[in-house]
Design a protein around this motif. Structure first.
Motif, PDB file in Angstrom:
ATOM      1  N   SER A  38       0.831  -1.209   0.000  1.00  0.00           N
ATOM      2  CA  SER A  38       0.000   0.000   0.000  1.00  0.00           C
ATOM      3  C   SER A  38       0.862   1.254   0.000  1.00  0.00           C
ATOM      4  O   SER A  38       0.466   2.292  -0.556  1.00  0.00           O
ATOM      5  CB  SER A  38      -0.960   0.003   1.190  1.00  0.00           C
ATOM      6  OG  SER A  38      -0.263   0.009   2.426  1.00  0.00           O
ATOM      7  N   ALA A  39       2.064   1.185   0.595  1.00  0.00           N
ATOM      8  CA  ALA A  39       2.982   2.321   0.533  1.00  0.00           C
ATOM      9  C   ALA A  39       3.404   2.592  -0.903  1.00  0.00           C
ATOM     10  O   ALA A  39       3.475   3.753  -1.347  1.00  0.00           O
ATOM     11  CB  ALA A  39       4.208   2.060   1.405  1.00  0.00           C
ATOM     12  N   ALA A  40       3.677   1.515  -1.654  1.00  0.00           N
ATOM     13  CA  ALA A  40       4.076   1.672  -3.054  1.00  0.00           C
ATOM     14  C   ALA A  40       2.928   2.249  -3.886  1.00  0.00           C
ATOM     15  O   ALA A  40       3.148   3.105  -4.760  1.00  0.00           O
ATOM     16  CB  ALA A  40       4.521   0.328  -3.617  1.00  0.00           C
ATOM     17  N   VAL A  68      -5.874  -2.938  -0.921  1.00  0.00           N
ATOM     18  CA  VAL A  68      -4.585  -2.241  -0.923  1.00  0.00           C
ATOM     19  C   VAL A  68      -4.753  -0.807  -1.409  1.00  0.00           C
ATOM     20  O   VAL A  68      -4.190   0.133  -0.827  1.00  0.00           O
ATOM     21  CB  VAL A  68      -3.569  -3.013  -1.786  1.00  0.00           C
ATOM     22  CG1 VAL A  68      -2.285  -2.207  -1.951  1.00  0.00           C
ATOM     23  CG2 VAL A  68      -3.258  -4.372  -1.157  1.00  0.00           C
ATOM     24  N   ALA A  69      -5.512  -0.608  -2.484  1.00  0.00           N
ATOM     25  CA  ALA A  69      -5.741   0.744  -2.980  1.00  0.00           C
ATOM     26  C   ALA A  69      -6.512   1.579  -1.961  1.00  0.00           C
ATOM     27  O   ALA A  69      -6.246   2.782  -1.803  1.00  0.00           O
ATOM     28  CB  ALA A  69      -6.505   0.690  -4.305  1.00  0.00           C
ATOM     29  N   GLY A 135       2.589  -3.491  -7.892  1.00  0.00           N
ATOM     30  CA  GLY A 135       2.355  -4.845  -7.407  1.00  0.00           C
ATOM     31  C   GLY A 135       2.922  -5.076  -6.023  1.00  0.00           C
ATOM     32  O   GLY A 135       3.602  -4.217  -5.444  1.00  0.00           O
ATOM     33  N   PRO A 136       2.686  -6.276  -5.469  1.00  0.00           N
ATOM     34  CA  PRO A 136       3.107  -6.569  -4.093  1.00  0.00           C
ATOM     35  C   PRO A 136       4.614  -6.631  -3.907  1.00  0.00           C
ATOM     36  O   PRO A 136       5.098  -6.531  -2.776  1.00  0.00           O
ATOM     37  CB  PRO A 136       2.453  -7.922  -3.809  1.00  0.00           C
ATOM     38  CG  PRO A 136       2.185  -8.521  -5.147  1.00  0.00           C
ATOM     39  CD  PRO A 136       1.903  -7.378  -6.053  1.00  0.00           C
ATOM     40  N   ALA A 137       5.362  -6.801  -5.004  1.00  0.00           N
ATOM     41  CA  ALA A 137       6.818  -6.868  -4.875  1.00  0.00           C
ATOM     42  C   ALA A 137       7.472  -5.491  -4.876  1.00  0.00           C
ATOM     43  O   ALA A 137       8.690  -5.375  -4.696  1.00  0.00           O
ATOM     44  CB  ALA A 137       7.397  -7.714  -6.004  1.00  0.00           C
ATOM     45  N   SER A 138       6.686  -4.442  -5.078  1.00  0.00           N
ATOM     46  CA  SER A 138       7.248  -3.090  -5.146  1.00  0.00           C
ATOM     47  C   SER A 138       7.850  -2.686  -3.802  1.00  0.00           C
ATOM     48  O   SER A 138       7.289  -2.960  -2.742  1.00  0.00           O
ATOM     49  CB  SER A 138       6.166  -2.085  -5.547  1.00  0.00           C
ATOM     50  OG  SER A 138       5.577  -2.432  -6.779  1.00  0.00           O
ATOM     51  N   GLU A 139       8.995  -2.041  -3.866  1.00  0.00           N
ATOM     52  CA  GLU A 139       9.655  -1.532  -2.665  1.00  0.00           C
ATOM     53  C   GLU A 139       9.847  -0.028  -2.824  1.00  0.00           C
ATOM     54  O   GLU A 139      10.841   0.437  -3.378  1.00  0.00           O
ATOM     55  CB  GLU A 139      11.001  -2.228  -2.466  1.00  0.00           C
ATOM     56  CG  GLU A 139      10.908  -3.714  -2.130  1.00  0.00           C
ATOM     57  CD  GLU A 139      10.562  -3.957  -0.670  1.00  0.00           C
ATOM     58  OE1 GLU A 139      10.537  -2.968   0.097  1.00  0.00           O
ATOM     59  OE2 GLU A 139      10.325  -5.116  -0.306  1.00  0.00           O
ATOM     60  N   VAL A 140       8.877   0.731  -2.367  1.00  0.00           N
ATOM     61  CA  VAL A 140       8.920   2.189  -2.490  1.00  0.00           C
ATOM     62  C   VAL A 140       8.549   2.785  -1.138  1.00  0.00           C
ATOM     63  O   VAL A 140       7.584   2.341  -0.506  1.00  0.00           O
ATOM     64  CB  VAL A 140       7.956   2.701  -3.580  1.00  0.00           C
ATOM     65  CG1 VAL A 140       8.048   4.214  -3.692  1.00  0.00           C
ATOM     66  CG2 VAL A 140       8.243   2.042  -4.915  1.00  0.00           C
TER      67      VAL A 140
END
Length: 504
Positions: A38-40, A68-69, A135-140
């Motif tokens: 959700s942060a991403a 998540v959105a 997506g769930p793999a995003s790291e932001v």
């Protein structure tokens, strides 16, 4: 005390980091996973210019991306606008335009609206017509928390009135937090619960998913309701809690074979009363697990609650009701002049709580009409309170049919049917139905040769499936009141004559 829904979510995501938050399609995500995801998405929304106070539409079916959105929107202090994918395209366009949505998150299977930037979720609907949602793999890194207060907007839910035009119902951050506190208590959601959500997340199920996150429970999300699939999930996936409409309960009862043990602890249901004979059977099959809710978009879910102990076949008068005032709500009945009535007096039901609407979007006249002095809102429902404070509904002021838990606004259906070349006049009413509570029925005056079934079939593709007439009849003329309006009470009377109330 946290005063914004985003702050509630952030606290829960950190508190329960290692627990399972969401399950869908054979996959699962922990609270920590959902925090990062959700942060991403929040960062992606911010990159598209979304800031606190901006409206973001969620035009999605049931999927983890909806939740998540929803979290991402809350983290930014933006305003959620949920949109049911079953709505006709013209209604969707009206919702997006009226809410002034800055961006829409949509499924690949729904028509892409014109003029609104979109982030797209792959729901199996073919090529993605736009930028994919993170997506769930995003790291932001998450954007800085929004600097907003309890009076800021949190959501705009759209509901229709008797005019058939969807109205935006504005809820504040304080309202969004308060309804969650009431819901966690009244719906008996506890840490470790496993909630099976099969009804649209764009409606009540979305609020239950929020409760599960805040309380440290797990939401098991299914794309829709299937009786066999629900029973299998209850049997094999440790489901302890679910939300249903009465029609779904009936489907489950029809699908159950012999006697067996179920692990359900709570079944919340609403949108319509349950048939007493079916309730007796449901209690035999599932046990004393049922809680009924009564509310409306303007006072979500918890105006009243019929508790588990009240679901007693030996107390038919209590079962005729939708319960007593919820823990954070007050209930009253008023006459046509707004005067409060004593127990037993029939009039319009009014509610008061910390989670009533702030206003109707851009409609001060409708807002003024909705409110009575003292913070009370008119529901448009007719009923009475008994000596024990139980609310008994008897009719509706608003011209609406509730069929299988879905709101069908008669004017919208009438406007569509009136475009048929052989239809001269039409009135739509609700008639009794054993499974759906009410079924949509059209009474039609024609000026050309046509059969009722032809008009019903013609409505396919022009109306959402739940809004299409299930039956129709041809008449020579429609009855009218002394004021020249169609007398729907007279049209309904023959269908409801054998019943003690004029709603399903």
């Amino acid at each position: 005390m946290r005063t914004t829904i985003g702050a509630e979510f952030t606290a829960a995501l950190h508190r329960y980091r290692d627990r399972t938050a969401l399950e869908a399609g054979g996959r699962s995500w922990t609270f920590g996973d959902v925090d990062r995801w959700s942060a991403a998405v929040a960062a992606q929304l911010r990159a598209h210019g979304v800031t606190a106070g901006d409206a973001v539409a969620l035009y999605l079916g049931n999927c983890v991306e909806f939740v998540v959105a929803d979290l991402a929107v809350a983290r930014l202090g933006a305003v959620k606008v949920p949109v049911n994918p079953l709505l006709p395209a013209a209604t969707v366009d009206h919702v997006l335009r009226t809410s002034r949505a800055r961006l829409v998150v949509l499924g690949s299977s729904v028509p892409r609206p014109d003029g609104v930037p979109a982030l797209v979720v792959d729901d199996g609907g073919g090529p993605l017509p736009g930028e994919p949602l993170a997506g769930p793999a995003s790291e932001v890194a998450a954007p800085e928390p929004a600097d907003i207060g309890p009076d800021a907007r949190a959501a705009i839910y759209f509901t229709s009135g008797t005019t058939g035009l969807p109205k935006g119902v504005v809820h504040t951050q304080a309202s969004a937090v308060a309804v969650q506190y009431a819901q966690i208590v009244e719906a008996e959601i506890v840490e470790g619960d496993r909630l099976l959500l099969t009804t649209p997340l764009a409606h009540a199920a979305g609020l239950f998913a929020q409760s599960a996150l805040i309380r440290g429970a797990t939401s098991v999300i299914e794309p829709g309701f299937d009786a066999g699939g629900v029973l299998e999930a209850i049997r094999t996936r440790g489901i302890t809690w679910t939300f249903l409409v009465p029609t779904m309960i009936y489907r489950l009862l029809d699908a159950v074979g012999g006697a067996e043990e179920f692990g359900l602890r709570t079944v919340v249901y609403g949108a319509a009363p349950i048939t007493p004979s079916r309730l007796a059977r449901a209690l035999e099959v599932f046990g004393p697990v049922f809680v009924q809710l009564y509310g409306q978009t303007e006072c979500p879910n918890w105006g009243t609650r019929l508790a588990k102990d009240d679901h007693d076949p030996s107390r038919p008068d209590t079962l005729d009701s939708c319960g007593q005032a919820s823990i954070m709500a007050d209930v009253a009945v008023v006459d046509d002049d707004g005067r409060f009535l004593e127990a037993g007096g029939t009039g319009e039901v009014c509610l008061r709580s910390p989670y009533t609407l702030e206003s109707y979007l851009d409609d001060p006249a409708a807002t003024a009409e909705k409110f009575l002095p003292g913070g009370w809102i008119r529901t448009g429902d007719i009923g009475f309170l008994d000596d024990g404070g139980y609310l008994h509904l008897r009719d509706r002021r608003t011209d609406m049919v509730i069929s299988g838990g879905m709101n069908v606004y008669c004017r919208e259906v009438e406007d569509v049917l009136a475009t048929h070349p052989s239809v001269s006049r039409v009135a739509v009413i609700g008639v009794p139905h054993d499974d759906w509570g009410e079924a949509v029925h059209a009474v039609i005056v024609t000026d050309g040769p046509v059969e009722p079934g032809e008009i019903v079939e013609w409505s396919r593709g022009r109306l959402a499936a739940y809004a299409r007439p299930k039956s129709a009849e041809l008449v020579a003329e429609l009855p009218e009141t002394p004021f020249g309006k169609i007398d729907k009470k007279a049209l309904r009377a023959p269908h409801w004559a054998a019943r003690d109330r004029a709603i399903g």
